[in-house]
Design a protein around this motif. Structure first.
Motif, PDB file in Angstrom:
ATOM      1  N   ASN A  98      47.610  15.038  37.733  1.00 25.25           N
ATOM      2  CA  ASN A  98      48.978  14.328  37.644  1.00 25.25           C
ATOM      3  C   ASN A  98      49.416  14.407  38.809  1.00 25.25           C
ATOM      4  N   SER A  99      50.957  13.871  38.925  1.00 32.92           N
ATOM      5  CA  SER A  99      51.597  14.063  40.090  1.00 32.92           C
ATOM      6  C   SER A  99      51.719  15.433  40.234  1.00 32.92           C
ATOM      7  N   ARG A 100      52.127  15.968  41.444  1.00 30.26           N
ATOM      8  CA  ARG A 100      52.206  17.424  41.670  1.00 30.26           C
ATOM      9  C   ARG A 100      53.141  18.224  40.519  1.00 30.26           C
ATOM     10  N   GLU A 101      54.362  17.306  40.431  1.00 35.03           N
ATOM     11  CA  GLU A 101      55.433  18.059  39.625  1.00 35.03           C
ATOM     12  C   GLU A 101      54.911  18.318  38.155  1.00 35.03           C
ATOM     13  N   LYS A 102      53.947  17.309  37.792  1.00 34.34           N
ATOM     14  CA  LYS A 102      53.434  17.408  36.452  1.00 34.34           C
ATOM     15  C   LYS A 102      52.115  18.099  36.297  1.00 34.34           C
ATOM     16  N   VAL A 103      51.362  18.113  37.247  1.00 37.46           N
ATOM     17  CA  VAL A 103      49.984  18.844  37.035  1.00 37.46           C
ATOM     18  C   VAL A 103      50.218  20.229  36.419  1.00 37.46           C
ATOM     19  N   GLY A 104      49.278  20.264  35.566  1.00 41.90           N
ATOM     20  CA  GLY A 104      49.049  21.752  34.912  1.00 41.90           C
ATOM     21  C   GLY A 104      50.011  21.725  33.469  1.00 41.90           C
ATOM     22  N   SER A 143      57.006  30.594  36.250  1.00 39.79           N
ATOM     23  CA  SER A 143      56.462  31.217  37.483  1.00 39.79           C
ATOM     24  C   SER A 143      55.175  30.592  37.367  1.00 39.79           C
ATOM     25  N   VAL A 144      54.271  30.381  36.469  1.00 40.93           N
ATOM     26  CA  VAL A 144      52.824  29.991  36.303  1.00 40.93           C
ATOM     27  C   VAL A 144      52.903  28.506  37.096  1.00 40.93           C
ATOM     28  N   LYS A 145      53.962  27.692  36.398  1.00 37.90           N
ATOM     29  CA  LYS A 145      53.868  26.242  36.950  1.00 37.90           C
ATOM     30  C   LYS A 145      54.268  26.079  38.385  1.00 37.90           C
ATOM     31  N   LYS A 146      54.864  27.039  39.083  1.00 37.09           N
ATOM     32  CA  LYS A 146      55.289  27.257  40.456  1.00 37.09           C
ATOM     33  C   LYS A 146      53.638  27.291  41.026  1.00 37.09           C
ATOM     34  N   ALA A 150      51.383  25.158  43.740  1.00 32.46           N
ATOM     35  CA  ALA A 150      50.799  25.607  45.178  1.00 32.46           C
ATOM     36  C   ALA A 150      49.381  25.341  45.002  1.00 32.46           C
ATOM     37  N   ILE A 151      48.489  25.585  43.991  1.00 33.12           N
ATOM     38  CA  ILE A 151      47.170  25.656  44.304  1.00 33.12           C
ATOM     39  C   ILE A 151      46.509  24.227  43.921  1.00 33.12           C
ATOM     40  N   ALA A 152      47.241  23.242  43.657  1.00 30.79           N
ATOM     41  CA  ALA A 152      46.978  21.767  43.218  1.00 30.79           C
ATOM     42  C   ALA A 152      46.326  21.246  44.580  1.00 30.79           C
TER      43      ALA A 152
END
Length: 194
Positions: A98-104, A143-146, A150-152
């Motif tokens: 997804n976009s970096r903001e929505k991935v995960g 914290s996990v979303k952040k 970072a790893i995406a």
């Protein structure tokens, strides 16, 4: 606007309870891979307006970890293709691209009717020692979303987290009984929400 405020308050309540019960409590740390009996990508087959199964795409997982069925497609699959991409009650769905903001974006699938996931979603089937609600709530902590952002990897408009990276993410491993106690709390909050 008032409904959005209430929703936000319920989400905060659930996450606060999670932190209170599980974070920095000295539990052994494991990985998502250790919490799963199976981790699998969805199908790359095309969706249509008709088909034997509802076809879940990345827009069907909300930013706050809910399943949204307001806009769905359908698909017909058979055999191994169907087995590999079918989701059932208790599975955790992870939006890997997804976009970096929505991935995960992550939710737990709690419906009795099995559905099929698109290739942009990874199905995590929890092990017998892991509760899907516990796992999904952990993946939706800020914290996990952040950490996920970072790893995406990827370009400006599309970021990606593959199944190996997902499986390597660390997670506290509290007893199943505590996970189930937390899941019961979430279920009660969701009843209040609706």
């Amino acid at each position: 606007e008032r409904t959005k405020q209430k929703d936000s308050a319920f989400d905060s309540l659930i996450k606060s309870r999670f932190v209170e019960m599980f974070i920095n409590k000295g539990y052994q740390v494991g990985t998502i891979g250790e919490c799963a009996s199976d981790i699998r990508y969805g199908t790359s087959s095309k969706a249509s307006e008709t088909g034997s199964h509802t076809y879940l795409r990345m827009n069907n997982i909300t930013d706050n970890g809910m399943l949204d069925l307001s806009d769905v497609k359908h698909i017909t699959l058979k055999g191994k293709d169907l087995d590999n991409s079918l989701v059932r009650k208790g599975d955790v769905l992870f939006n890997r691209t997804n976009s970096r903001e929505k991935v995960g974006k992550t939710c737990v699938f709690e419906l009795d009717t099995p559905m099929v996931i698109a290739g942009y979603i990874i199905r995590i089937r929890p092990s017998k020692e892991t509760n899907g609600i516990y796992l999904s709530t952990y993946m939706n902590l800020s914290s996990v979303k952040k950490m996920l952002r970072a790893i995406a990897k990827g370009a400006v408009h599309q970021a990606n987290i593959n199944s190996k990276e997902l499986a390597a993410i660390e997670i506290p491993l509290p007893p199943l009984s505590l996970q189930q106690e937390f899941a019961a709390f979430v279920t009660q909050v969701d009843k209040l929400r609706f």
